[in-house]
Scaffold this motif. Structure first.
Motif, PDB file in Angstrom:
ATOM      1  N   GLY A  88      41.999 -86.705  33.958  1.00  0.00           N
ATOM      2  CA  GLY A  88      42.027 -87.068  35.378  1.00  0.00           C
ATOM      3  C   GLY A  88      42.553 -88.460  35.692  1.00  0.00           C
ATOM      4  N   PHE A  89      42.871 -89.254  34.673  1.00  0.00           N
ATOM      5  CA  PHE A  89      43.434 -90.582  34.962  1.00  0.00           C
ATOM      6  C   PHE A  89      44.936 -90.519  35.241  1.00  0.00           C
ATOM      7  CE2 PHE A  89      39.790 -92.049  32.164  1.00  0.00           C
ATOM      8  CZ  PHE A  89      39.031 -92.497  33.226  1.00  0.00           C
ATOM      9  N   ALA A 120      34.359 -88.115  26.189  1.00  0.00           N
ATOM     10  CA  ALA A 120      34.805 -87.415  27.399  1.00  0.00           C
ATOM     11  C   ALA A 120      35.779 -88.286  28.200  1.00  0.00           C
ATOM     12  CB  ALA A 120      33.608 -87.012  28.260  1.00  0.00           C
ATOM     13  N   ARG A 178      39.264 -88.688  26.484  1.00  0.00           N
ATOM     14  CA  ARG A 178      40.096 -87.484  26.525  1.00  0.00           C
ATOM     15  C   ARG A 178      40.341 -86.993  27.939  1.00  0.00           C
ATOM     16  NH1 ARG A 178      38.901 -83.890  21.872  1.00  0.00           N
ATOM     17  NH2 ARG A 178      38.453 -82.322  23.439  1.00  0.00           N
ATOM     18  N   TYR A 179      39.768 -87.681  28.921  1.00  0.00           N
ATOM     19  CA  TYR A 179      39.805 -87.245  30.321  1.00  0.00           C
ATOM     20  C   TYR A 179      41.236 -87.156  30.840  1.00  0.00           C
ATOM     21  CZ  TYR A 179      38.519 -87.366  35.335  1.00  0.00           C
ATOM     22  OH  TYR A 179      38.362 -87.098  36.663  1.00  0.00           O
ATOM     23  N   ARG A 196      46.829 -91.597  38.417  1.00  0.00           N
ATOM     24  CA  ARG A 196      45.884 -92.342  39.243  1.00  0.00           C
ATOM     25  C   ARG A 196      45.885 -93.828  38.870  1.00  0.00           C
ATOM     26  NH1 ARG A 196      41.201 -88.749  40.643  1.00  0.00           N
ATOM     27  NH2 ARG A 196      40.785 -90.380  42.172  1.00  0.00           N
ATOM     28  N   ARG A 206      43.175 -90.298  47.177  1.00  0.00           N
ATOM     29  CA  ARG A 206      42.941 -89.048  46.446  1.00  0.00           C
ATOM     30  C   ARG A 206      43.214 -87.831  47.325  1.00  0.00           C
ATOM     31  NH1 ARG A 206      37.080 -87.841  43.961  1.00  0.00           N
ATOM     32  NH2 ARG A 206      36.673 -87.356  46.144  1.00  0.00           N
ATOM     33  N   SER A 226      38.267 -92.639  38.334  1.00  0.00           N
ATOM     34  CA  SER A 226      39.488 -93.233  38.895  1.00  0.00           C
ATOM     35  C   SER A 226      39.203 -93.946  40.211  1.00  0.00           C
ATOM     36  CB  SER A 226      40.556 -92.158  39.134  1.00  0.00           C
ATOM     37  OG  SER A 226      40.902 -91.518  37.924  1.00  0.00           O
ATOM     38  N   ILE A 227      38.329 -93.361  41.008  1.00  0.00           N
ATOM     39  CA  ILE A 227      37.955 -93.980  42.295  1.00  0.00           C
ATOM     40  C   ILE A 227      37.298 -95.334  42.041  1.00  0.00           C
ATOM     41  CG2 ILE A 227      36.378 -93.756  44.280  1.00  0.00           C
ATOM     42  CD1 ILE A 227      38.566 -91.783  44.664  1.00  0.00           C
ATOM     43  N   ASP A 272      34.592 -81.215  28.232  1.00  0.00           N
ATOM     44  CA  ASP A 272      34.121 -82.493  27.689  1.00  0.00           C
ATOM     45  C   ASP A 272      33.020 -83.106  28.551  1.00  0.00           C
ATOM     46  OD1 ASP A 272      35.732 -82.586  25.452  1.00  0.00           O
ATOM     47  OD2 ASP A 272      37.363 -83.609  26.479  1.00  0.00           O
ATOM     48  N   ILE A 273      33.221 -83.106  29.873  1.00  0.00           N
ATOM     49  CA  ILE A 273      32.244 -83.764  30.741  1.00  0.00           C
ATOM     50  C   ILE A 273      30.953 -82.948  30.803  1.00  0.00           C
ATOM     51  CG2 ILE A 273      31.755 -84.566  33.094  1.00  0.00           C
ATOM     52  CD1 ILE A 273      34.753 -85.129  33.379  1.00  0.00           C
ATOM     53  N   GLN A 328      39.922 -97.850  40.789  1.00  0.00           N
ATOM     54  CA  GLN A 328      40.849 -98.301  41.831  1.00  0.00           C
ATOM     55  C   GLN A 328      40.202 -99.311  42.774  1.00  0.00           C
ATOM     56  OE1 GLN A 328      42.280 -94.653  43.639  1.00  0.00           O
ATOM     57  NE2 GLN A 328      43.759 -94.282  42.013  1.00  0.00           N
ATOM     58  N   PHE A 365      45.801 -95.188  35.499  1.00  0.00           N
ATOM     59  CA  PHE A 365      45.079 -95.644  34.312  1.00  0.00           C
ATOM     60  C   PHE A 365      45.474 -94.842  33.084  1.00  0.00           C
ATOM     61  CE2 PHE A 365      42.654 -96.327  38.129  1.00  0.00           C
ATOM     62  CZ  PHE A 365      42.543 -97.706  38.091  1.00  0.00           C
TER      63      PHE A 365
END
Lengths: 206, 206
Positions: free
Chosen positions: A103-104, A97, A100-101, A107, A19, B195-196, B93-94, B199, A109
Motif C-alpha cells: 500500500g505504500f 507486514a 512487505r506492505y 503514496r 487518498r 501512508s496517511i 500479512d496484516i 504523509q 514511500f
C-alpha cells in the motif's frame, strides 16, 4: 515554506483528500466537487473548501475540481511528489507486514531497510530485504540519509530505538509500539496502536 | 449512559491516558499527577484535568491521582472492564499480524475468529486460529454475537466486507484497508493507514 503556518488539524485532513482523489482517479474520474469528496469522507463540503483554500485556488465555483490537478497539488504540498526511503525497525509480525506492505506504492514511500537485534533474524530474508543488525542502525540510516522510519519493536525497547534513529538523522517516526516517545521538537511522531482505536469505539458500545 | 454527551475529541484522549497509567502501574507506580501525565503525552496538564473532570472527581488538588483507581475508572468509562471478542477479516500479512498481536492483552480485546475468501487460506492455522471461510462471515458473527471487527482485506473488497459485517451485527470496525467505508450511523469506524500517517509528517519535511 511560506511564512504562513497551517494548523496541523488541516494538514491532517489533506492525506485523506489525496487518498479519495487517487481512488477517483483509479475509477477514471476526471472532475469532482467538495460535496462529493465530503460525502466520501464524512467531512462537510464547506470544511474541505476552506482547508484547500489555505493553499491556493484549486477549483472554480460551479465547475468543481480537476482531479488530476488537485492530486498533483496535494502531492506537492505533502511532499510526496517524490518517494521517501523508509527504514523499518523490528522484524516481528508487524515489521514483516509493513516491510512487505503493497500500500505504500504511489503514496510516496518505499521501504528500503529492515533491522532487528535478534541474531536468529539478522541475515534472514523478508520479501526483498535482508534483515540488518540493529546495532548498525544509526550509522546505516545516517549513511543512507534516511529521514523516515517505522518502529515495530516491543514497547520496552521503543524509546531506545527512537533515540538511535534521531541520532542517525530521522525526522519522522511512525511508531507501532504502544508507548509515547520522547523526541526533540524537530522530529515528528505518529502513532498506530489498534487498542487505542478500538477503545475509542467501545466507549460508544453498550 | 448519562444524558450528557461528551465530545468525541475528549473520548479520543482517554485511551491515551489509560495506556500511560497502565504503563506507570507496570512500573509499580502508585500515584501520578496531571503534570506528569501531560509530560508523558505532550498534552497540557490543564487539558487532562478538564477532560477527566467531565466524568467525575478522580483526584485531589495537591495529592494527585491514585493510578489504580484511575485505571479502573477509565476502563469502566471506555467499557474495557470486560474483554470484547474481535473478528479479523483477511488472513494476509496484516490480518496475520493483528490475529497474533500480543498487545490486546489487558487492553480489553481478544481475537476469536479470522476469515478469508482464499480457498488456499481457509482451514490453515494462524497462531491458535483456523482460518474460516469468509462466506460464513455474517452468520458466524451473528451467532457469536460479536460486535467488534478488524478489516484487513484489499481496498477493493473492504466495502463489501463491511456491509456483511454490519448485517451480522458489528458495531465497531477497525479498518486497515485504505478506503473510507460507508456504514450506518450506529456503526463506528476507525482507520489505520500508515501512508496517511506518514504523509502528515512529510508535510513538515524539506
Amino acid at each position: 515554506m511560506t511564512g504562513k503556518t497551517i494548523p496541523d488539524i488541516i494538514v491532517s485532513r489533506l492525506p485523506l483528500y489525496l487518498r479519495s482523489l487517487q481512488r477517483m482517479d483509479e475509477e477514471n474520474r476526471k472532475v469532482t466537487s467538495s460535496q462529493e469528496l465530503g460525502e466520501r469522507l464524512g467531512i462537510s463540503a464547506a470544511q474541505i473548501r476552506k482547508d484547500l483554500s489555505q493553499f491556493g485556488e484549486f477549483g472554480k465555483q460551479g465547475t468543481g475540481y480537476n482531479i488530476n490537478f488537485l492530486i498533483e497539488q496535494l502531492c506537492r504540498i505533502l511532499h510526496v511528489d517524490q518517494e521517501w526511503d523508509v527504514a523499518v525497525i523490528g522484524a516481528g509480525d508487524i515489521g514483516n507486514a509493513v516491510a512487505r506492505y503493497k500500500g505504500f506504492k504511489n503514496r510516496g514511500f518505499r521501504v528500503v531497510m529492515i533491522f532487528d537485534d535478534d541474531p536468529d533474524k539478522i541475515g534472514t530474508q523478508i520479501g526483498e530485504f535482508t534483515v540488518s543488525d540493529a546495532n548498525d542502525l544509526t550509522e546505516s540510516i545516517r549513511n543512507a540519509q534516511i529521514q523516515v522510519a517505522m518502529i515495530a519493536v516491543p514497547g520496552s525497547n521503543a524509546q531506545n530505538v527512537a533515540d538511535r534513529l534521531v541520532e542517525g538523522g530521522i525526522k519522522a517516526i511512525l511508531n507501532y509500539a504502544p508507548i509515547n516517545l520522547n523526541v526533540p521538537e524537530d522530529v515528528n511522531v505518529q502513532y498506530i496502536d489498534p487498542s487505542i482505536h478500538l477503545q475509542r469505539m467501545t466507549y460508544y458500545l453498550e
